[in-house]
Design an enzyme around this catalytic site. Structure first.
Site, PDB file in Angstrom:
ATOM      1  CG  MET A 118      -1.890  -1.200   1.172  1.00 42.79           C
ATOM      2  SD  MET A 118      -3.437  -0.920   2.052  1.00 42.79           S
ATOM      3  CE  MET A 118      -2.851  -0.618   3.698  1.00 42.79           C
ATOM      4  N   GLY A 141      11.292  -2.627   5.474  1.00 45.36           N
ATOM      5  CA  GLY A 141      10.613  -3.933   5.520  1.00 45.36           C
ATOM      6  C   GLY A 141      10.103  -4.291   4.127  1.00 45.36           C
ATOM      7  CG  HIS A 142       6.917  -2.008   2.281  1.00 48.02           C
ATOM      8  ND1 HIS A 142       6.794  -0.878   3.049  1.00 48.02           N
ATOM      9  CD2 HIS A 142       5.707  -2.619   2.317  1.00 48.02           C
ATOM     10  CE1 HIS A 142       5.556  -0.792   3.523  1.00 48.02           C
ATOM     11  NE2 HIS A 142       4.885  -1.841   3.106  1.00 48.02           N
ATOM     12  CD  GLN A 149      -5.836  -3.619   3.046  1.00 43.22           C
ATOM     13  OE1 GLN A 149      -5.806  -4.109   1.924  1.00 43.22           O
ATOM     14  NE2 GLN A 149      -4.811  -3.736   3.879  1.00 43.22           N
ATOM     15  CG  LEU A 201      11.478  -1.450   9.960  1.00 45.70           C
ATOM     16  CD1 LEU A 201      12.286  -1.163   8.690  1.00 45.70           C
ATOM     17  CD2 LEU A 201      11.728  -0.338  10.977  1.00 45.70           C
ATOM     18  CB  SER A 202       4.586  -0.785  10.891  1.00 47.33           C
ATOM     19  OG  SER A 202       3.279  -0.340  10.590  1.00 47.33           O
ATOM     20  NE  ARG A 229      -2.664   1.503  10.102  1.00 45.47           N
ATOM     21  CZ  ARG A 229      -3.057   0.552   9.260  1.00 45.47           C
ATOM     22  NH1 ARG A 229      -2.369  -0.560   9.136  1.00 45.47           N
ATOM     23  NH2 ARG A 229      -4.146   0.711   8.521  1.00 45.47           N
TER      24      ARG A 229
HETATM   25  O1  PAF Z   1       0.068  -5.720   3.740  1.00 46.26           O
HETATM   26  C1  PAF Z   1      -0.379  -4.801   3.018  1.00 46.26           C
HETATM   27  O2  PAF Z   1       0.269  -3.785   2.780  1.00 46.26           O
HETATM   28  C2  PAF Z   1      -1.767  -4.933   2.419  1.00 46.26           C
HETATM   29  O3  PAF Z   1      -2.640  -5.552   3.303  1.00 46.26           O
HETATM   30  C3  PAF Z   1      -1.778  -5.636   1.037  1.00 46.26           C
HETATM   31  C4  PAF Z   1      -1.333  -7.079   1.141  1.00 46.26           C
HETATM   32  C5  PAF Z   1      -0.895  -4.881   0.076  1.00 46.26           C
HETATM   33  C6  PAF Z   1      -3.200  -5.638   0.462  1.00 46.26           C
HETATM   34  O4  PAF Z   1      -3.687  -4.335   0.309  1.00 46.26           O
END
Ligand code: PAF
Length: 284
Positions: free
Chosen positions: A34, A40-41, A65, A188-189, A191
């Site tokens: 997102m 982390g990503h 979500q 890491l997040s 948020r």
């Molecule tokens: O983990 C996330 O960032 C989200 O839940 C995902 C898997 C991209 C789905 O929107």
């Protein structure tokens, strides 16, 4: 270095790229995100490069979500920073679909994975996993990856996606990437950006309590006893606990204590206005 990763928000363009990669027998790996990317990503992107030939990263803040009172409008966004980071990590294509490409007017379908979605995060975010399962299914159908990488920080989400793929016989291998932590242990997040300076200083306690509780479980205590000092410390430090549970690592069945199967200790708590989640593997 490539400063400008290939990006598209058009499904037709995405499909063109995928079909030419398929003709060249390239293995395609998808990393759904997102945005508001952190290390982390980016570790998932690096992992993806080792698993296949072409890496697609999707950036889409999925409204389905988020609950009505959640942080959809506040959710951090940093397209420029994200694209620069993805270029540094040599992503082959960034897919940034528009809202009505994903949810055109009249969109009426929800993918719902029962069982594994129940409890834990669903107790406070009842629509969250339906939203995740629906967007992930769409992204899988759009990107047609051979593999997809998800972070273990969202452990229940990873299990929901694995179940979804198994149940629908999707020809996609789901790979979990290890949690990346700050030096003080905080997972890491995106948020974490919401935390005040003071809250950020308290936040690593969550991981510390996970580690201490894991140790007490290994010493043979049942979960109820193992977690109780940690629960008190967290409350004293201002955390409001959503859940703190020991679960079977593969099917998320609640466990009373450690036994032979791999287990996972999972926690979610609010610190001020920020909800933090974390988990660790626990083995006998
Ligand atoms: O983990 C996330 O960032 C989200 O839940 C995902 C898997 C991209 C789905 O929107």
């Amino acid at each position: 270095m490539n400063e400008d990763p290939n990006t598209t928000n058009r499904l037709s363009e995405l499909r063109k790229r995928i079909s030419s990669w398929r003709k060249e027998k390239q293995r395609i790996v998808l990393v759904p995100t997102m945005g508001a990317l952190h290390n982390g990503h980016l570790s998932l992107v690096d992992l993806a490069h080792g698993l296949g030939d072409k890496v697609i990263v999707s950036l889409f803040v999925n409204p389905k979500q988020f609950g009505a009172n959640e942080d959809l409008d506040l959710y951090p966004r940093d397209i420029e920073g994200d694209l620069a980071a993805l270029a540094r990590h040599s992503v082959d294509l960034v897919y940034m679909p528009e809202l009505d490409q994903i949810y055109p007017p009249g969109f009426a379908t929800t993918i719902s994975v029962s069982g594994i979605s129940q409890g834990l995060c669903t107790d406070t975010r009842p629509d969250f996993f339906d939203g995740v399962a629906t967007i992930v299914t769409k992204l899988f159908l759009h990107c047609q990856p051979d593999l997809a990488v998800f972070g273990e920080k969202d452990y229940q989400q990873l299990m929901v996606v694995r179940r979804l793929v198994r149940d629908l016989d999707l020809p996609i291998e789901v790979v979990g990437g290890p949690i990346v932590r700050a030096d003080d242990g905080l997972a890491l997040s995106s948020r974490n950006a919401y935390l005040s300076k003071r809250e950020r200083a308290s936040a690593p306690l969550l991981h510390k309590i996970l580690a201490q509780t894991a140790q007490r479980l290994k010493e043979g205590l049942v979960m109820q006893k193992a977690c109780s000092p940690g629960v008190h410390k967290l409350a004293k430090a201002g955390f409001e606990l959503d859940y703190f549970e020991l679960r079977d690592a593969l099917n998320l069945t609640p466990l009373r204590q450690l036994d032979e199967m791999p287990a996972r200790l999972l926690i979610a708590a609010r610190l001020g206005d920020t909800r933090l989640i974390d988990n660790i593997a626990v083995m006998r």
